[in-house]
Design a protein around this motif. Structure first.
Motif, short mmCIF file in Angstrom:
data_model
loop_
_atom_site.label_atom_id
_atom_site.label_comp_id
_atom_site.label_asym_id
_atom_site.label_seq_id
_atom_site.Cartn_x
_atom_site.Cartn_y
_atom_site.Cartn_z
N THR A 244 -8.97 -16.89 -19.71
CA THR A 244 -8.47 -17.78 -21.01
C THR A 244 -7.24 -16.78 -21.52
N GLY A 245 -5.95 -17.26 -21.60
CA GLY A 245 -5.55 -16.19 -22.12
C GLY A 245 -3.95 -17.10 -22.41
N THR A 246 -2.96 -15.97 -23.25
CA THR A 246 -1.93 -16.55 -23.71
C THR A 246 -0.86 -15.45 -23.61
N ALA A 247 0.41 -15.80 -22.91
CA ALA A 247 2.18 -15.12 -22.81
C ALA A 247 2.14 -14.42 -24.49
N ARG A 248 2.48 -13.23 -24.19
CA ARG A 248 2.68 -12.25 -25.03
C ARG A 248 3.53 -12.90 -26.42
N GLY A 252 -1.34 -15.05 -31.33
CA GLY A 252 -1.45 -15.38 -32.80
C GLY A 252 -0.78 -16.95 -33.32
N ARG A 253 -1.19 -17.30 -32.24
CA ARG A 253 -1.15 -19.14 -32.44
C ARG A 253 -2.09 -20.43 -32.90
N GLY A 254 -2.49 -19.92 -31.57
CA GLY A 254 -3.96 -20.25 -31.66
C GLY A 254 -3.56 -21.28 -30.51
N LEU A 255 -2.81 -20.87 -29.44
CA LEU A 255 -2.86 -21.89 -28.45
C LEU A 255 -4.21 -21.43 -27.19
N ALA A 256 -4.22 -20.59 -27.40
CA ALA A 256 -5.52 -20.85 -25.92
C ALA A 256 -6.64 -21.03 -26.67
N LYS A 257 -7.12 -21.39 -27.65
CA LYS A 257 -8.25 -21.96 -28.56
C LYS A 257 -7.88 -23.45 -28.71
N LEU A 258 -6.57 -24.16 -28.41
CA LEU A 258 -5.97 -25.82 -28.39
C LEU A 258 -6.60 -25.65 -27.02
N ALA A 259 -5.60 -25.00 -25.82
CA ALA A 259 -6.57 -25.30 -24.37
C ALA A 259 -7.66 -25.44 -24.12
N LYS A 260 -8.57 -24.34 -24.73
CA LYS A 260 -10.03 -24.18 -23.54
C LYS A 260 -10.92 -25.62 -24.59
N ASN A 261 -10.65 -25.89 -25.55
CA ASN A 261 -10.89 -27.30 -26.08
C ASN A 261 -11.61 -28.24 -26.16
N PHE A 276 -20.09 -21.95 -19.00
CA PHE A 276 -20.35 -20.06 -19.65
C PHE A 276 -18.61 -19.75 -18.67
N THR A 277 -19.02 -18.28 -20.12
CA THR A 277 -18.11 -17.78 -19.46
C THR A 277 -18.27 -16.73 -20.40
N GLY A 278 -17.67 -14.97 -20.02
CA GLY A 278 -17.57 -13.73 -20.35
C GLY A 278 -16.33 -13.20 -21.04
N ASN A 279 -17.00 -11.89 -21.66
CA ASN A 279 -16.24 -11.55 -22.34
C ASN A 279 -16.61 -9.73 -22.66
N ASP A 280 -14.84 -9.45 -22.75
CA ASP A 280 -15.51 -7.47 -23.24
C ASP A 280 -16.67 -7.73 -24.18
N ALA A 281 -16.68 -7.01 -24.35
CA ALA A 281 -17.44 -6.07 -25.70
C ALA A 281 -16.91 -6.18 -26.46
N GLY A 282 -15.62 -5.50 -26.11
CA GLY A 282 -14.19 -4.90 -26.60
C GLY A 282 -12.92 -6.47 -28.20
N ASN A 283 -13.37 -7.10 -26.96
CA ASN A 283 -12.46 -8.35 -27.46
C ASN A 283 -12.83 -9.28 -28.56
N GLU A 284 -12.81 -8.51 -29.86
CA GLU A 284 -13.70 -8.91 -30.75
C GLU A 284 -12.76 -10.69 -31.24
N PRO A 285 -11.04 -10.86 -30.44
CA PRO A 285 -11.01 -12.02 -31.31
C PRO A 285 -11.29 -13.62 -30.01
N MET A 286 -11.80 -12.99 -28.26
CA MET A 286 -11.96 -14.04 -27.70
C MET A 286 -13.43 -14.72 -27.88
N LEU A 287 -14.16 -13.51 -28.30
CA LEU A 287 -15.64 -13.61 -29.01
C LEU A 287 -15.59 -14.14 -30.54
N ALA A 288 -14.76 -14.47 -31.13
CA ALA A 288 -14.75 -14.70 -31.83
C ALA A 288 -14.72 -16.48 -32.05
N ILE A 289 -13.48 -16.16 -31.09
CA ILE A 289 -13.41 -17.75 -30.62
C ILE A 289 -14.58 -18.67 -29.84
N ASN A 290 -15.65 -17.54 -29.10
CA ASN A 290 -16.17 -18.14 -28.42
C ASN A 290 -17.30 -18.52 -29.38
#
Length: 309
Positions: A244-248, A252-261, A276-290
């Protein structure tokens, strides 16, 4: 007891099935299918010197290894070995035999630094540390119950945003490749990766047998792919987020969350029962989304590093 190590036999369906089965028993939070194992073995770039190894004990496959060089990294000499043994066949020498064989192969092809993901359990960490591997970054395996859980409702799309699927790019996947390449370069990792070879991406990623193009969702802003959530499915009700990712320019616009939902809602409608998914332990934004989606952490793995003399 006779323990041997050898290469996986890609021409033998039963051997490939045994490899996938051992992986599923050891790491049930990832999708392991014979088709997926075989695809990676056949289509990984030759510069990676990639191999799948198995150990046999009296004719039974008990351990597995995927090893190779990080050929897509700008820093040469980086190798990886990811080793998993059947949980009911540990402490019998399979892991040690796989590590030794893998290290010899990687060193012979110029590796000077080795990386290995290790499940965060005491016996596994001791095993790694005894072989001079030191712990580095951590990552989580997460699971979402699509049958009994409650997904957040679909959100209205902002002006100028539409959601498409990977299938919509079947005639020309290059815009999807360019988005994947940009986001992969920014993904947290010990080993930098650069996606620059479009034709290799087509073979390895676009044609991957688990890639579900109908569920892979891409947020498009004013005609430009801006964010995505790539979906893998195994045909048995299991769904996994491959990336899951967003172009630079669009973060900050919530587009990845829209796509994943949207992808998760379609997955549930298609009969998938768990995600299932996996996240780097330091990737707090993606952990919050999940966490917002309802994912729960089910296991932790720790990347270990060894410097070769």
């Amino acid at each position: 007891m006779t323990m041997t190590v050898r290469d996986l036999r890609p021409q033998d369906p039963a051997d490939v099935e045994a490899f996938a089965h051992v992986r599923h028993l050891a790491v049930p939070f990832m999708l392991w299918t014979p088709a997926g194992v075989l695809h990676r073995l056949v289509h990984t770039d030759p510069d990676a010197h990639y191999r799948c190894l198995v150990t046999e004990e009296d004719g039974e496959v008990t351990g597995t290894a995927q090893i190779g060089l990080a050929h897509d990294s700008p820093e040469p000499g980086q190798g990886y070995l990811n080793i998993y043994v059947r949980p009911d066949r540990t402490r019998r020498g399979a892991g040690a035999l796989l590590v030794r064989t893998a290290e010899e192969h990687l060193a012979a092809h110029g590796a000077t630094r080795l990386f290995s993901w290790v499940l965060d359990e005491p016996q596994n960490r001791v095993f790694a540390e005894r072989r001079d591997y030191r712990p580095s970054r951590s990552a989580y395996f997460l699971r979402l119950d699509l049958t009994n859980g409650t997904l957040p409702p679909l959100q209205p799309l902002p002006p100028g945003v539409e959601l498409r699927t990977a299938a919509d790019f079947a005639d020309d996947p290059r815009p999807f490749f360019e988005l994947d390449a940009e986001t992969t370069g920014d993904e947290p990792s010990d080993v930098e990766a650069e996606l620059t070879d479009y034709e290799a991406w087509i073979e390895e990623t676009w044609k991957h047998p688990l890639l579900d193009r109908a569920l892979t969702t891409i947020a498009v802003v004013d005609g430009r792919p801006a964010a995505f959530s790539a979906a893998h499915t195994d045909g048995a009700g299991r769904y996994a987020t491959a990336m899951t990712g967003t172009a630079r320019a669009f973060r900050g616009r919530g587009l990845a969350k829209l796509a994943k939902n949207a992808s998760l809602h379609r997955a549930r409608a298609a009969g998938c029962t768990e995600a299932f998914t996996g996240n780097d332990a330091g990737n707090e934004p993606m952990l919050a989304i999940n966490k917002w989606f309802g994912y729960e952490i089910r296991a932790t793995e720790v990347r270990h590093v060894r410097e070769l003399a």
